[in-house]
Design a protein around this motif. Structure first.
Motif, short mmCIF file in Angstrom:
data_model
loop_
_atom_site.label_atom_id
_atom_site.label_comp_id
_atom_site.label_asym_id
_atom_site.label_seq_id
_atom_site.Cartn_x
_atom_site.Cartn_y
_atom_site.Cartn_z
N SER A 47 -5.08 7.11 5.22
CA SER A 47 -4.66 5.77 4.81
C SER A 47 -4.03 5.06 5.98
O SER A 47 -3.14 5.60 6.65
CB SER A 47 -3.64 5.85 3.66
N SER B 280 0.82 -1.21 0.00
CA SER B 280 0.00 0.00 0.00
C SER B 280 0.86 1.26 0.00
O SER B 280 0.54 2.24 -0.68
CB SER B 280 -0.93 0.01 1.23
N LEU C 108 -2.30 13.44 -1.49
CA LEU C 108 -1.40 13.61 -0.36
C LEU C 108 -0.92 15.05 -0.26
O LEU C 108 -0.73 15.58 0.84
CB LEU C 108 -0.20 12.66 -0.54
N ASP D 86 -2.90 9.40 -6.11
CA ASP D 86 -2.72 9.30 -4.66
C ASP D 86 -1.76 10.36 -4.15
O ASP D 86 -1.96 10.94 -3.08
CB ASP D 86 -2.20 7.90 -4.30
N GLN E 98 1.43 6.16 -7.55
CA GLN E 98 0.22 6.57 -8.25
C GLN E 98 0.07 8.09 -8.15
O GLN E 98 -0.03 8.64 -7.06
CB GLN E 98 -1.02 5.89 -7.65
N SER F 154 2.22 1.75 -3.43
CA SER F 154 1.14 2.09 -4.35
C SER F 154 0.82 3.57 -4.27
O SER F 154 0.63 4.24 -5.29
CB SER F 154 -0.11 1.26 -4.03
N ILE F 155 0.80 4.10 -3.05
CA ILE F 155 0.52 5.53 -2.86
C ILE F 155 1.60 6.37 -3.52
O ILE F 155 1.31 7.37 -4.19
CB ILE F 155 0.43 5.85 -1.35
#
Length: 348
Positions: free
Chosen positions: A287, A253, A267, A263, A260, A256-257
């Motif tokens: 998250s 995860s 942020l 994402d 991407q 992935s953040i």
């Protein structure tokens, strides 16, 4: 609000815990506070801070550590940014000190410098593209089945893509298409170029081609690529220093953040309209994978060329006073480098 004494105790607990990673006891505090009080008084004040939720106990020690609420109070009321040491300022100047031919090179270099200076994950977002103009467009046939589309923008950025074309594509139309695009679109801001590709250009090109959808899709992709926000991330592996490596899903995860763009945009988004420096703690990042992390974000301003964002993602126990001071100085230096870059093309 807390009393001055309670403020001082909380500030010292944050500092000592950040430095040592160990719970802080009353005897340690008694030797570090800027005033003299008994160990019993400190214990009483720490009990109050624990009761209101700013400190918490661990199971392994009688000492306390800052809670998420304690960090939030500290960041909102107590943190005091420190000045950047001269040797660090000189290192930043040296690391930036080369000639850049693309705006993205400067933004990318800024992420590398920040990550190397801090050993955290650095994220940089280039200035918004609303003021960037299309200054050139060409299509170059490479072979009977491939061509390259090239665009140049007012910030001296060059984008190109190679496309495969059908056998029935009339290559004699390429020059006409290039002339139309240069006549209608060159000199326009990129957002307007993209709108005109959808609204005005299809009707013009339809005079020369039975179907324009494939060509317009090709051009649309290229112009959107040039106009998209440029994110650069450096030091991704530093995240693993503070992750629970036994929890594979959390590690996945996290990456992935970072990988991407949507994402990342979420942020950074709360700081885009803010002129200061913000710190958001894990509980505020939306998250579970980021619950043990914090992000420090700061805007930089390059005048009519827009604003961008720099950020550091690291553990909740970061040295906030040092890093807030660093980002404050760094954004000024980055803006100066970008303004110098833009001035070479503004004057030409």
């Amino acid at each position: 609000m807390l009393s001055q004494r309670q403020d001082a105790i909380l500030r010292e607990v944050v500092r000592i815990f950040t430095d040592t990673g160990q719970p802080v006891g009353s005897k340690t505090l008694m030797n570090e506070l800027p005033f003299h009080v008994s160990s019993a008084t400190i214990r009483n004040e720490m009990a109050v801070l624990e009761e209101v939720g700013y400190l918490e106990k661990t199971h392994l020690s009688s000492g306390r550590i800052p809670s998420a609420m304690g960090y939030r109070y500290y960041l909102d009321n107590l943190v005091q940014p420190t000045s950047v040491p001269q040797d660090i300022a000189q290192r930043i100047d040296e690391d930036f000190g080369k000639t850049y031919h693309q705006i993205g090179d400067i933004i990318e270099q800024s992420a590398k410098i920040l990550s190397h200076l801090t050993s955290y994950t650095a994220i940089t977002l280039g200035p918004e593209s609303s003021s960037i103009l299309l200054t050139g467009f060409r299509i170059v046939p490479l072979n009977p089945h491939q061509l390259m589309a090239i665009i140049v923008t007012s910030d001296n950025n060059v984008e190109n893509n190679i496309y495969t074309i059908d056998d029935d594509f009339d290559t004699s139309l390429i020059e006409k298409i290039v002339n139309i695009v240069n006549d209608k679109l060159v000199g326009q801001p990129l957002p307007k170029v993209i709108r005109m590709l959808h609204n005005d250009v299809p009707a013009i090109l339809s005079e020369y081609m039975y179907s324009t959808s494939g060509l317009l899709d090709m051009m649309d992709q290229l112009f959107k690529k040039a106009g998209s926000e440029k994110y650069y991330v450096d030091g991704q592996l530093n995240l693993l220093n503070y992750a629970n490596n036994d929890d594979l899903s959390q590690v996945q995860s996290l990456f992935s953040i970072i990988n991407q763009s949507n994402d990342l945009r979420k942020l950074l988004d709360p700081s885009i309209s803010d002129d200061g420096i913000k710190v958001r703690l894990g509980s505020e990042l939306g998250s579970d994978a980021l619950k043990n992390y914090s992000i420090i974000t700061a805007n930089y301003d390059v005048g009519h060329h827009g604003k961008g964002v720099i950020a550091l993602l690291g553990p909740t126990t970061m040295h906030y006073s040092q890093l807030i001071g660093l980002l404050g100085e760094f954004r000024v230096e980055l803006a100066k480098r970008l303004i110098d870059y833009y001035s070479r093309y503004d004057d030409s």
